[in-house]
Enzyme design. Structure first.
Site, mmCIF file in Angstrom:
data_model
loop_
_atom_site.group_PDB
_atom_site.id
_atom_site.type_symbol
_atom_site.label_atom_id
_atom_site.label_comp_id
_atom_site.label_asym_id
_atom_site.label_seq_id
_atom_site.Cartn_x
_atom_site.Cartn_y
_atom_site.Cartn_z
ATOM 1 N N HIS A 124 0.830 -1.208 0.000
ATOM 2 C CA HIS A 124 0.000 0.000 0.000
ATOM 3 C C HIS A 124 0.866 1.260 0.000
ATOM 4 C CE1 HIS A 124 -3.659 -2.303 1.924
ATOM 5 N NE2 HIS A 124 -3.352 -2.715 0.698
ATOM 6 N N ASP A 299 -5.692 3.264 -1.891
ATOM 7 C CA ASP A 299 -4.550 2.642 -1.216
ATOM 8 C C ASP A 299 -3.218 3.000 -1.871
ATOM 9 O OD1 ASP A 299 -5.113 1.176 -3.464
ATOM 10 O OD2 ASP A 299 -4.622 -0.762 -2.579
#
Length: 403
Positions: A124, A299
């Site tokens: 992420h 993300d």
């Protein structure tokens, strides 16, 4: 001969030796699957069926108790599949040399890592922090990110699998939040005879965009897909037999489509962190009241200037009259399906761990795992991550050749 030539010669010899010498024995793998501790993360990295396959190939699997709870996988299911059930995360990390999990390590997990372990999980880029990277570097952890594991043809298999789910769920979610009861504009996504359908704009002609477009068209919505690459748009037009509209993702088209759309979905490529939002706040202000934004790209970095992280517990907020859904782990909403899908995609890569005697040999021989590595031998091996965290960067091929 200069020093540079000497170094190149030595690296060349080591490379040749690595190719010619077959290891006498393979690495013993003790694979740990901890319970996920990230907010609202309900998935588990490997299903019981996947554990059975791993154990049949000689991999010792340790799973933390209740790791599969939200997927309705019991400890007994895992034990029957051959896993050892650990009573705590501390016990699991102590017994494992490879850790496989869904979300990036959480702050409370970082002290549990043992020097020299391997970590395989999502990274992420949009939420990565220096503390996480520093902790793993200090313990010489070899870390692989789901986002980077890549086949020789350029495919990102794990990303694709999770993107398929995210794309389908984006449309399902958008349809729900268009409903009057959720503060939406009260439009049925597919419309009915005599009543026009909703207009859905998808930003990004990748896997998320493909599955979002497929589901939106299946429900009868009017769909426009925008992307910066014309060839990707051509492929979409051919795939959908021109049943959708395509446009280049520039400021003009984005502004025009924002005013017309009932739903906008951010589905940009996860290969790199987004430098800045593609859709400005001024453009979001121009959207119709009760319209919906689903930022699947959150993300990796926001696609919309008004996006901020939300969770499955509190998934939405309203800004400028527009409902925003910005949950980073969208597939967790269907935890069981997502866990099965993740298992299917991860297994071939995990089985590669048993083929060689050292981590260096594993990475050297596997293109996919080598491409997936972002930390090795105390260095960051992905340039984008080094730029984000300001840690030293080294090419992994050079580190492997020198090891």
């Amino acid at each position: 001969m200069g020093y540079g030539c000497d170094i190149e010669f030595e690296l060349g010899v080591k490379t040749l030796e690595r190719l010619l010498i077959k290891p006498e024995k393979t690495m013993h793998i003790a694979l740990g699957i901890p319970r996920e501790r990230a907010q609202d993360e309900r998935r588990v990295a490997i299903s019981p069926a996947g554990v059975q396959i791993l154990t049949e190939h000689g991999i010792r699997v340790i799973i933390e108790t209740e790791a599969g709870h939200f997927c309705n996988f019991s400890d007994a299911d895992y034990a029957e599949a051959g896993a050892v059930v650990a009573a705590s995360a501390e016990e699991l990390f102590r017994q494992s040399n490879v850790i496989v999990k869904v979300s990036p390590p959480q702050p409370e997990e970082l002290p549990l890592f043992i020097p020299g372990q391997m970590l395989i999980s999502a990274l992420h880029l949009g939420t990565v922090n220096r503390h996480l990277i520093r902790s793993l570097l200090e313990k010489n952890v070899t870390a692989l990110g789901f986002e980077f594991i890549e086949t020789r043809d350029g495919e990102l298999p794990i990303v694709r699998t999770l993107s398929e789910i995210a794309g389908a769920l984006a449309i399902q979610t958008a349809a729900k939040y268009l409903e009057t009861g959720y503060g939406g504009s009260g439009i049925l996504l597919g419309g009915i005879a005599g009543v026009p359908p909703a207009h859905v704009t998808i930003i990004g002609a990748g896997t998320v965009g493909l599955f979002a477009a497929q589901d939106a068209l299946g429900l009868g919505a009017q769909v426009t897909v925008i992307d910066k690459e014309i060839n990707r748009l051509r492929r979409f037009e051919a795939f959908f037999n021109r049943h959708l509209v395509t446009a280049i993702a520039n400021d003009h088209y984005i502004s025009q489509l924002a005013r017309e759309s009932d739903v906008m979905i951010g589905a940009l490529s996860p290969k790199k962190k987004l430098i800045r939002p593609l859709v400005s706040e001024q453009v979001v202000k121009s959207m119709k009241s009760g319209s919906v934004i689903i930022d699947v790209s959150i993300d990796q970095g926001a696609c919309f200037a008004t996006s901020r992280h939300t969770s499955h517990t509190n998934p939405i907020y309203v800004k400028h009259g527009v409902t925003h859904y910005c949950v980073p782990n969208i597939p967790s909403a269907v935890a069981k399906t997502a866990s099965f899908a993740l298992t299917n995609t991860l297994l071939p890569f995990l089985l590669k761990l048993t083929e060689h005697s050292t981590v260096a040999d594993i990475l050297w021989k596997s293109h996919s795992l080598r491409k997936g590595t972002y930390l090795f031998k105390g260095y960051v091996t992905k340039k984008i991550l080094a730029e984000l965290t300001d840690f030293p960067f080294r090419e992994i091929d050079m580190l492997l050749a020198a090891s």
